[in-house]
Design a protein around this motif. Structure first.
Motif, mmCIF file in Angstrom:
data_model
loop_
_atom_site.group_PDB
_atom_site.id
_atom_site.type_symbol
_atom_site.label_atom_id
_atom_site.label_comp_id
_atom_site.label_asym_id
_atom_site.label_seq_id
_atom_site.Cartn_x
_atom_site.Cartn_y
_atom_site.Cartn_z
ATOM 1 N N ASN A 86 0.863 -1.175 0.000
ATOM 2 C CA ASN A 86 0.000 0.000 0.000
ATOM 3 C C ASN A 86 0.899 1.225 0.000
ATOM 4 O OD1 ASN A 86 -2.379 -1.534 0.231
ATOM 5 N ND2 ASN A 86 -2.131 -1.655 2.432
ATOM 6 N N CYS A 87 0.832 2.034 -1.053
ATOM 7 C CA CYS A 87 1.732 3.181 -1.192
ATOM 8 C C CYS A 87 0.958 4.469 -1.412
ATOM 9 C CB CYS A 87 2.686 2.966 -2.362
ATOM 10 S SG CYS A 87 3.789 1.586 -2.140
ATOM 11 N N VAL A 88 1.533 5.570 -0.925
ATOM 12 C CA VAL A 88 0.939 6.891 -1.090
ATOM 13 C C VAL A 88 1.999 7.886 -1.539
ATOM 14 C CG1 VAL A 88 -0.861 6.557 0.647
ATOM 15 C CG2 VAL A 88 1.318 7.505 1.328
ATOM 16 N N VAL A 89 1.522 9.026 -2.046
ATOM 17 C CA VAL A 89 2.364 10.176 -2.378
ATOM 18 C C VAL A 89 1.878 11.329 -1.515
ATOM 19 C CG1 VAL A 89 2.997 11.804 -4.187
ATOM 20 C CG2 VAL A 89 2.746 9.401 -4.733
ATOM 21 N N LEU A 90 2.795 11.995 -0.822
ATOM 22 C CA LEU A 90 2.420 13.100 0.063
ATOM 23 C C LEU A 90 2.064 14.331 -0.756
ATOM 24 C CD1 LEU A 90 5.026 12.768 2.926
ATOM 25 C CD2 LEU A 90 2.780 11.743 2.731
ATOM 26 N N MET A 91 1.009 15.032 -0.327
ATOM 27 C CA MET A 91 0.490 16.197 -1.035
ATOM 28 C C MET A 91 0.393 17.383 -0.072
ATOM 29 S SD MET A 91 -0.344 14.755 -3.990
ATOM 30 C CE MET A 91 -1.673 15.490 -4.854
ATOM 31 N N THR A 92 0.335 18.586 -0.653
ATOM 32 C CA THR A 92 0.053 19.777 0.146
ATOM 33 C C THR A 92 -1.454 19.889 0.309
ATOM 34 O OG1 THR A 92 -0.076 21.189 -1.795
ATOM 35 C CG2 THR A 92 2.092 20.936 -0.777
ATOM 36 N N THR A 93 -1.901 20.887 1.037
ATOM 37 C CA THR A 93 -3.341 21.063 1.222
ATOM 38 C C THR A 93 -4.032 21.533 -0.055
ATOM 39 O OG1 THR A 93 -2.935 23.279 2.047
ATOM 40 C CG2 THR A 93 -3.158 21.531 3.677
ATOM 41 N N LYS A 94 -3.251 22.047 -1.021
ATOM 42 C CA LYS A 94 -3.811 22.492 -2.303
ATOM 43 C C LYS A 94 -3.650 21.432 -3.393
ATOM 44 C CE LYS A 94 -3.163 27.305 -1.249
ATOM 45 N NZ LYS A 94 -2.636 28.590 -1.665
ATOM 46 N N ASN A 95 -3.452 20.170 -2.997
ATOM 47 C CA ASN A 95 -3.355 19.011 -3.897
ATOM 48 C C ASN A 95 -2.199 19.100 -4.889
ATOM 49 O OD1 ASN A 95 -5.527 17.880 -2.614
ATOM 50 N ND2 ASN A 95 -7.002 18.576 -4.122
ATOM 51 N N LYS A 96 -1.092 19.645 -4.446
ATOM 52 C CA LYS A 96 0.149 19.637 -5.225
ATOM 53 C C LYS A 96 1.099 18.654 -4.556
ATOM 54 C CE LYS A 96 -1.068 23.166 -7.790
ATOM 55 N NZ LYS A 96 -1.613 22.928 -9.073
ATOM 56 N N PRO A 97 1.910 17.915 -5.313
ATOM 57 C CA PRO A 97 2.836 16.971 -4.678
ATOM 58 C C PRO A 97 3.908 17.688 -3.856
ATOM 59 C CG PRO A 97 2.766 16.659 -7.062
ATOM 60 C CD PRO A 97 1.927 17.832 -6.759
ATOM 61 N N LEU A 98 4.238 17.104 -2.717
ATOM 62 C CA LEU A 98 5.233 17.679 -1.825
ATOM 63 C C LEU A 98 6.641 17.384 -2.325
ATOM 64 C CD1 LEU A 98 4.974 19.170 0.911
ATOM 65 C CD2 LEU A 98 5.457 17.007 2.004
ATOM 66 N N ALA A 99 6.815 16.297 -3.041
ATOM 67 C CA ALA A 99 8.127 15.852 -3.500
ATOM 68 C C ALA A 99 8.354 16.230 -4.964
ATOM 69 C CB ALA A 99 8.239 14.347 -3.347
ATOM 70 N N THR A 100 9.571 15.909 -5.444
ATOM 71 C CA THR A 100 9.906 16.199 -6.838
ATOM 72 C C THR A 100 10.000 14.945 -7.690
ATOM 73 O OG1 THR A 100 12.256 16.126 -6.262
ATOM 74 C CG2 THR A 100 11.179 18.271 -6.231
ATOM 75 N N ARG A 101 9.935 13.763 -7.061
ATOM 76 C CA ARG A 101 9.963 12.503 -7.801
ATOM 77 C C ARG A 101 8.995 11.523 -7.166
ATOM 78 N NH1 ARG A 101 15.066 9.364 -7.860
ATOM 79 N NH2 ARG A 101 15.398 10.383 -5.903
ATOM 80 N N VAL A 102 8.379 10.680 -7.999
ATOM 81 C CA VAL A 102 7.551 9.582 -7.526
ATOM 82 C C VAL A 102 8.237 8.302 -7.956
ATOM 83 C CG1 VAL A 102 5.310 8.454 -7.674
ATOM 84 C CG2 VAL A 102 5.442 10.944 -7.652
ATOM 85 N N LEU A 103 8.560 7.451 -6.995
ATOM 86 C CA LEU A 103 9.288 6.230 -7.277
ATOM 87 C C LEU A 103 8.324 5.122 -7.704
ATOM 88 C CD1 LEU A 103 11.577 6.397 -4.158
ATOM 89 C CD2 LEU A 103 12.075 7.240 -6.437
ATOM 90 N N GLY A 104 8.644 4.461 -8.801
ATOM 91 C CA GLY A 104 7.813 3.368 -9.281
ATOM 92 C C GLY A 104 6.676 3.847 -10.159
#
Length: 126
Positions: A86-104
């Motif tokens: 089970n994997c997630v990507v962290l987001m800001t409150t305005k639905n923008k990704p917090l990171a600069t890369r998504v692995l996989g």
């Protein structure tokens, strides 16, 4: 299916390793979340880097987008997908990704949703 109190692995380079789901967004008394849904999560384990700056802290509450689940996911053409974790990507409150890369890779559903930025940062599609 993800529900509250589920431990999730973070699949981006924000600095967090594991998070715990606190609340599922998108409805009154909603019990389960699937791929493409937003949840509110608390960060449990953080990577320890000396030179790299970690963007999050342990115990911080963030929004997260579910990218992969262990439960089977059916598509319109009657194919089924199932992932190992089970994997997630962290987001800001305005639905923008917090990171600069998504692995996989991420599923193709995210390409046609409002989370196109997450799909663009990923390694590929399944």
């Amino acid at each position: 299916m993800i529900q509250t109190e589920t431990l999730l692995q973070v699949t981006d380079n924000s600095g967090a390793k594991k998070v715990k789901c606190i609340k599922i967004l998108g409805g009154f008394r909603r019990k389960f979340a699937k791929i493409g849904d937003l949840v509110i999560a608390s960060i449990r384990v953080v990577k320890q880097h000396k030179k790299k700056k970690v963007k999050v802290k342990e115990g911080e509450v963030v929004h997260a987008l579910i990218v992969r689940t262990k439960s089977k996911f059916s598509r319109q053409n009657s194919t089924q997908l199932q992932y190992q974790k089970n994997c997630v990507v962290l987001m800001t409150t305005k639905n923008k990704p917090l990171a600069t890369r998504v692995l996989g890779p991420v599923p193709k559903i995210l390409r046609h949703s409002k989370f196109m930025k997450v799909a663009a940062l990923s390694a590929g599609f399944i």
